[in-house]
Motif scaffolding. Sequence first.
Motif, short mmCIF file in Angstrom:
data_model
loop_
_atom_site.label_atom_id
_atom_site.label_comp_id
_atom_site.label_asym_id
_atom_site.label_seq_id
_atom_site.Cartn_x
_atom_site.Cartn_y
_atom_site.Cartn_z
N GLN A 18 0.85 -1.19 0.00
CA GLN A 18 0.00 0.00 0.00
C GLN A 18 0.89 1.24 0.00
O GLN A 18 2.09 1.16 0.32
CB GLN A 18 -0.95 0.00 1.19
CG GLN A 18 -0.29 -0.10 2.55
CD GLN A 18 -1.32 -0.03 3.68
OE1 GLN A 18 -2.04 0.96 3.82
NE2 GLN A 18 -1.40 -1.11 4.48
N PRO A 19 0.36 2.40 -0.39
CA PRO A 19 1.19 3.60 -0.52
C PRO A 19 1.99 3.97 0.72
O PRO A 19 3.09 4.52 0.60
CB PRO A 19 0.17 4.69 -0.87
CG PRO A 19 -0.93 3.96 -1.57
CD PRO A 19 -1.03 2.64 -0.86
N GLN A 20 1.48 3.66 1.92
CA GLN A 20 2.19 4.01 3.14
C GLN A 20 3.19 2.93 3.56
O GLN A 20 3.53 2.80 4.74
CB GLN A 20 1.20 4.28 4.28
CG GLN A 20 0.38 5.55 4.11
CD GLN A 20 1.22 6.81 4.26
OE1 GLN A 20 2.24 6.98 3.61
NE2 GLN A 20 0.79 7.70 5.13
N TYR A 21 3.70 2.20 2.61
CA TYR A 21 4.65 1.12 2.87
C TYR A 21 5.81 1.57 3.77
O TYR A 21 6.13 0.92 4.77
CB TYR A 21 5.21 0.59 1.54
CG TYR A 21 6.46 -0.24 1.66
CD1 TYR A 21 6.41 -1.57 2.09
CD2 TYR A 21 7.71 0.31 1.36
CE1 TYR A 21 7.57 -2.33 2.21
CE2 TYR A 21 8.87 -0.44 1.47
CZ TYR A 21 8.80 -1.75 1.90
OH TYR A 21 9.95 -2.50 2.02
N ARG A 22 6.45 2.68 3.43
CA ARG A 22 7.63 3.12 4.19
C ARG A 22 7.25 3.49 5.63
O ARG A 22 7.99 3.20 6.57
CB ARG A 22 8.30 4.30 3.49
CG ARG A 22 8.96 3.95 2.16
CD ARG A 22 9.78 5.12 1.65
NE ARG A 22 10.43 4.81 0.38
CZ ARG A 22 9.97 5.16 -0.82
NH1 ARG A 22 8.83 5.85 -0.90
NH2 ARG A 22 10.61 4.84 -1.92
N LEU A 23 6.13 4.15 5.80
CA LEU A 23 5.70 4.52 7.15
C LEU A 23 5.40 3.28 7.98
O LEU A 23 5.74 3.21 9.17
CB LEU A 23 4.47 5.43 7.08
CG LEU A 23 3.93 5.93 8.42
CD1 LEU A 23 5.01 6.66 9.21
CD2 LEU A 23 2.72 6.84 8.22
N ILE A 24 4.77 2.27 7.37
CA ILE A 24 4.50 1.03 8.08
C ILE A 24 5.80 0.36 8.52
O ILE A 24 5.93 -0.12 9.65
CB ILE A 24 3.67 0.06 7.20
CG1 ILE A 24 2.32 0.67 6.87
CG2 ILE A 24 3.47 -1.28 7.91
CD1 ILE A 24 1.56 -0.07 5.79
#
Length: 844
Positions: free
Chosen positions: A443-449
């Motif tokens: 999902q787009p928030q991959y890095r934040l996850i």
Amino acid sequence: MRTLLIIIGCLSFFHVQSQQDLTYYLPSSVTYSADIPTPKEVIGHEVGEWHVSHDKLIKYMETLANTSDRITIKEHGRTFENRPILSLTVTSAKNHQILEKIRVEHLKLSDPNKSTTMDTENMPLVVYLGYSVHGNEPSGSNASLLVAYHLAAAQGDEIDELLNNTIIILDPSINPDGLNRFASWVNSTRNTNPVPDGNDIEHDEDWPGGRTNHYWFDLNRDWLPAQLPESQARLTNYHNWKPNILTDHHEMGTNNTFFFQPGIPSRNNPLTPQKNYDLTGEIAKYHAKAFDKIGSLYYSKESFDDFYYGKGSTYPDINGSVGILFEQARVEGHVQESDNGIITFPFAVRNHFTASLSTLEAGTNLRVDMLNYQRKFYKSAMTESSNDTDKAYVIGSNDQHRLDAFLTMIERHEINFSPITKNINAGGKSFKKESSYIIPLGQPQYRLIKSIFERRTSFQDSLFYDVSAWNLGLAFGLDHTALTGKQFQPSLSGATKKVDKTTGLAKSDYAYTLDWSQYYSHKAMNMLHTKGIITKVALEAFEDNNRTYPRGTILIPVGIQKQSSEQIHGVLKTIQKLCDVPMYSLKSGYTSGFNLGSPQFALVRPQKILLLVGDGVNSYDAGEVRHLIDYRMSMPMSSVNISTFNRANISKYNTIIMVDGNYGSLKADKVKNWVQSGGNIIAMKRAAKWLKDKGINTASFKKNAKDSTNRQFAYNDRNKIRGAQAIGGSIFEAKLDLTHPIGFGYSQDNISVFRRGTLFMKKGRNPYVNPLVYTENPLQAGYISDENLKLIKSSAVINVSHFGSGRVISFADNPNFRAFWYGTNRLFLNSLYFAQIIDKGRTR
């Protein structure tokens, strides 16, 4: 006489210099519309002459919104003190007519499925200008008056181009309560002729100061945990627009100049793409040019960092934006002496105003680059996720409150999750579908996850401006693990649902129980006590009607209460609904294991709490206690200044809380006599050490690590070598005695503890005094030196000491860190309620 005239002349000079009209701030090449009111016409004084109060700041912004077709204003929430949290949207009148269309189109850049078709050549840039997250760093918010006026009133081709191609979100005060507290202080202590002496009362605000919000939290650490209303409102606004640039306006030490990012390169977070830092460097050239023009000193790349994603200048970096930190030398009033001469408040305000305009100029010229970067950030995140061997995280807990709090938090960051559709065994843990969720990495928030669950223990640099670890799964005390490609299946994701753990509470004429495993069970206990209901706690497990009730279960006998059984049933049903905690009815005292009249049930007395506050006390730690006890648990508590405590009658309190701090002015004999008479103290870090030094605490502490080789070091490396021994914030594993009252409500004995500082507590000789001890290999995430790692291994996290009829419970660390360390809150709350029942024979 001549000397007197010189002094009067100097003071008059300072007075004049601390008052400047608009010509001091505004660019001389720009003309301004007479139809737009100046700040003075609304707030009653020139910018910088007085510190603007929050109400006047808002009044001016509302006036501009009512006057200018370039500005709209919107409230996003309220602070604890009920002040509005709002922002201005500034752009051309033409853009305002299609603003929602622009917003929707802009958001497509962060959607890899839609961004490819977007024409960035013809899209406006979005810039978020955020001022004074620290209330006693007010030059930013005061500069926002000038920025708003300039954007509303400036005329000419340059401003037209800016407004046609930019959407500006102007946040005039990130910390309304703190800003107003500080403005009240400096304005009330200001002389007619401002005094530059740093010792003057104007430059020495009272504890706790204006830096923090109502509950004394540093809001610039809460962007990621998002536990406070200011942050929650701001995140909604942030993700409503997803800006390309965000500015974060601060102040630093008086003897400095002006700092703008990039920060120290070796301290960049590796999850942030290099292009982010490259763009930050390009934007910095515009700041340098602007400051050269007005003659202000500045520097870059030598201070601060972009590592912890919970700060205003770094949160954008993990969200496809570029965050920029500005730090201005602090005046701490209206005029002050410094190593760079006399600095005035208007000078500080002008520097922030200048940096705001240079940011907008950079945005105008780098617009397409910034928009393309945002698109690439999210597209590359999807590529990285497809190459990652891990495909998802699964997370769960039998404590629905903590799990819900975690899910609510990540939802604020637009992270997608869903319940699992079947039970999973992974990472040595069992995840039940009734109480577990899955967070896909695709999902787009991959890095934040990845950042949220990261357990990094090796670093390029050993110095950190803030914490070096923040795994939020560990912080919330939740079971979690990564799922590899073989373990993850899209069919594991189910429809979103809320699990209701409460039960229909049948009436009983004999007894009820309260489940102690839920986060808000302590709140329910206090509500019971408020209603005058007697409670007991089970020291051993028992069974009834095929249900096991573990240690820590709260018993509410009906027959010993003053209220009727009907009244008690009504109270319990109300509390169960308000606190969302399971309660059960028992029809008989003849239970299995032991009966309900057994000595294995101990009386739990209502709490009468005193929190010591004032000079020397760590206001952050004190605020975290206030927030937990008052706001979350709805428990009454008196916050008492040390000077008041020394002369007050304290016999009505049964618990004193001493957070980390310097207690040199506290009357030790008074504390000692109170504990001997049966009072309990919960002490953290240096407070526990102070009690030990005064003979009130049997806990002992280790000496700090020292270099025994007599090596010589280069003088230039002194700060690095000292800093490498600091623990700015790391996570460690500890083992909990689940049979100990402090461990009641926990189901697993491995606890993740957050630590700052190098005060290590020794294990006691008595095997029963340390219910929580660090493991032999404790480091879970973050930085610690080899020397300190040796000291922390198998050291004590908690020590219980008996002193006369009272008890002292010492914490080597802060179990309430920044309101998001849910996993250790229970240790602290159990210490309040169960201190008196801890067996003295086992803790000598």
